[in-house]
Write a protein that holds these residues in place. Structure first.
Motif, short mmCIF file in Angstrom:
data_model
loop_
_atom_site.label_atom_id
_atom_site.label_comp_id
_atom_site.label_asym_id
_atom_site.label_seq_id
_atom_site.Cartn_x
_atom_site.Cartn_y
_atom_site.Cartn_z
N LEU A 66 32.10 14.63 20.37
CA LEU A 66 31.52 14.27 19.07
C LEU A 66 32.35 14.88 17.94
O LEU A 66 32.91 15.96 18.06
CB LEU A 66 30.07 14.73 18.98
N SER A 79 29.08 17.94 16.31
CA SER A 79 30.28 18.34 17.03
C SER A 79 30.16 19.78 17.51
O SER A 79 29.30 20.55 17.05
CB SER A 79 31.51 18.20 16.13
N GLN A 103 28.54 8.88 10.62
CA GLN A 103 27.98 9.38 11.88
C GLN A 103 27.85 8.27 12.94
O GLN A 103 27.41 8.53 14.07
CB GLN A 103 26.59 10.00 11.64
N ASP A 141 29.61 8.74 16.39
CA ASP A 141 28.90 9.64 17.31
C ASP A 141 27.62 9.01 17.84
O ASP A 141 27.25 9.22 18.99
CB ASP A 141 28.57 10.96 16.60
N ARG A 173 28.79 6.91 20.63
CA ARG A 173 29.18 7.72 21.79
C ARG A 173 27.95 8.21 22.56
O ARG A 173 27.90 8.14 23.79
CB ARG A 173 30.02 8.91 21.33
#
Length: 446
Positions: A57, A62, A175, A178, A181
């Motif tokens: 991330l 992160s 964002q 992420d 992901r």
């Protein structure tokens, strides 16, 4: 809390369980751990997911910010998206929003009256405080509004803003990578375990304790933490047969009972496993007075179906399955099994469809399992030896790998009743001689 009146004989269950007026071996309940979004602690799989995905991330989560607790919340969001039969992009949008609004935490505070995963406000019509702090309710509310917009084609950040109407409209798109992901990584790992009472993606050890004097009760223990998820929860009659499953598709097992009645018609009673109050079905007529309940998700829609196994030594035993979500028959009188077999359905091949399965008690040659693939047809297992001649089958996905494990409950009034669980995919013993339950309890996993 409502209790069901006990009536009707439990004919035929004597072959499975012998009740006795004996003292119950009740395990000591431990203090419950209640993280942000689930009724039990984040699992070891959540911790492993955080360790694996966190380093990939690049935004607000992160580094070490993706904690197991945040993963548990992300898992719940994906479960709700799947239950609504929406694609992974819907999970991306919901997770992106939750990253911005709460860093995927079910916060009991926020700007002005904002609350929860998405910082929804009671004053702007999102619901009551209690509703917004229910992550399933708030996620469903978010997705319902999301579907009003072109969410399948417009940029993720634009859809997040359209739903949220935020004072910082440009906060979402950075964002989105992420969010994607997380959604992609989580999508394949979320299983639909049949008797998952705490919503952690794994089947729990569950028991139904018939008691005509004090009221019948449910006991549930997490197999991973050994913490008590549910203790002495009264729901049901002393002759009812437990038949749990996720009947409303919210990712948590509901307390369900099959009440045999040869006079007025047998019926199902289902109480929400999430709030332990809402009645999903009450006195719903389906089945005969000698049928054995065998619920499962037989059409892969994320919702448990009502199912029955009818033992018949003259004409051949059969299965009948009713789709709760769409109110229609899936199977009717499908022949599979022997006249003394015990139904033990589950998703044994990990294809998200429940398979027909049977446990054949045999004291002479060894008890065995036979499993039939509902989706494609054909045998998955035939005569697989595992278990004792008086054991009660209690299958489920106890390790959260997406496939049902062979499991047995062994009633023992002398040494204490035990659970035995075997992973047929990876061929290893998950549990052996694990003590939990009384000698007259009935396993309430499948």
């Amino acid at each position: 809390m409502r209790r069901l009146r006990s009536h009707g004989a439990l004919a035929g269950l004597a072959a499975l369980v012998t009740f006795a007026a004996l003292a119950f071996d009740v395990p000591v309940a431990r203090a419950a751990v209640i993280p942000d979004c689930t009724a039990a602690a984040p699992t070891s799989a959540d911790a492993a997911f955080a360790a694996r995905v966190g380093p990939t991330l690049t935004g607000k989560l992160s580094g070490a910010a993706l904690t197991p607790s945040r993963v548990a919340c992300a898992r719940l969001i994906v479960q709700v998206v799947k239950a609504r039969k929406l694609p992974v992009r819907a999970a991306t949008i919901a997770l992106t929003t939750a990253i911005v609004e709460s860093t995927i935490q079910n916060l009991p505070y926020g700007d002005r009256d904002s609350l929860g995963l998405y910082q929804q406000r009671p004053s702007t019509g999102w619901g009551t405080q209690a509703q917004i702090l229910d992550p399933v309710y708030s996620t469903n509310s978010f997705l319902t509004k999301m579907e009003r917009f072109p969410w399948q084609s417009a940029p993720v950040g634009e859809i997040c803003q359209a739903v949220q109407v935020s004072g910082t409209p440009d906060a979402y798109q950075p964002q989105a990578a992420d969010g994607e992901r997380l959604a992609t990584a989580m999508w394949g790992s979320v299983s639909s375990a049949l008797a998952d009472y705490d919503g952690d993606g794994s089947t729990d050890l569950a028991l139904y304790r018939p008691d005509p004097v004090n009221g019948s009760a449910w006991w549930v223990q997490s197999p991973s933490t050994e913490q008590i998820v549910l203790a002495d929860h009264h729901y049901g009659g002393s002759a009812d047969i437990p038949a749990p499953g996720d009947y409303n598709g919210d990712g948590v097992a509901d307390l369900a009972l099959y009440r045999r009645d040869c006079v007025n018609g047998s019926a199902w009673w289902i109480q929400s496993g999430r709030d332990k109050t809402t009645q999903i079905k009450a006195d719903f007529k389906y089945g005969g007075c000698g049928d054995i309940p065998a619920p499962g998700d037989y059409n892969g829609d994320g919702v448990t179906d009502l199912a029955l196994y009818r033992q018949d030594c003259a004409n051949g035993s059969s299965w009948s399955i009713y789709d709760v979500k769409n109110s229609s028959a899936i199977r009717s009188g499908f022949k599979y099994g022997g006249c003394a077999d015990i139904p033990a359905p589950g998703d044994y091949n990990g294809d998200k469809w429940a398979d027909l399965a049977l446990y054949r008690q045999d004291c002479a040659n060894g008890s065995s399992w036979s499993i039939y693939n509902v989706r494609l047809g054909g045998a998955i297992q035939s005569g697989l030896k595992y278990g004792g001649c008086k054991d009660i089958p209690a299958p489920g996905d106890y390790n959260g790998n997406g496939s049902t494990d062979l499991a047995l409950y062994r009633q023992d009034c002398t040494n204490g009743s035990t659970w035995w669980i075997f992973d047929i995919v990876d061929a290893y013993q998950i549990r052996a001689d694990h003590h939990f339950g009384g000698c007259a309890d009935i396993p309430a996993t499948a």
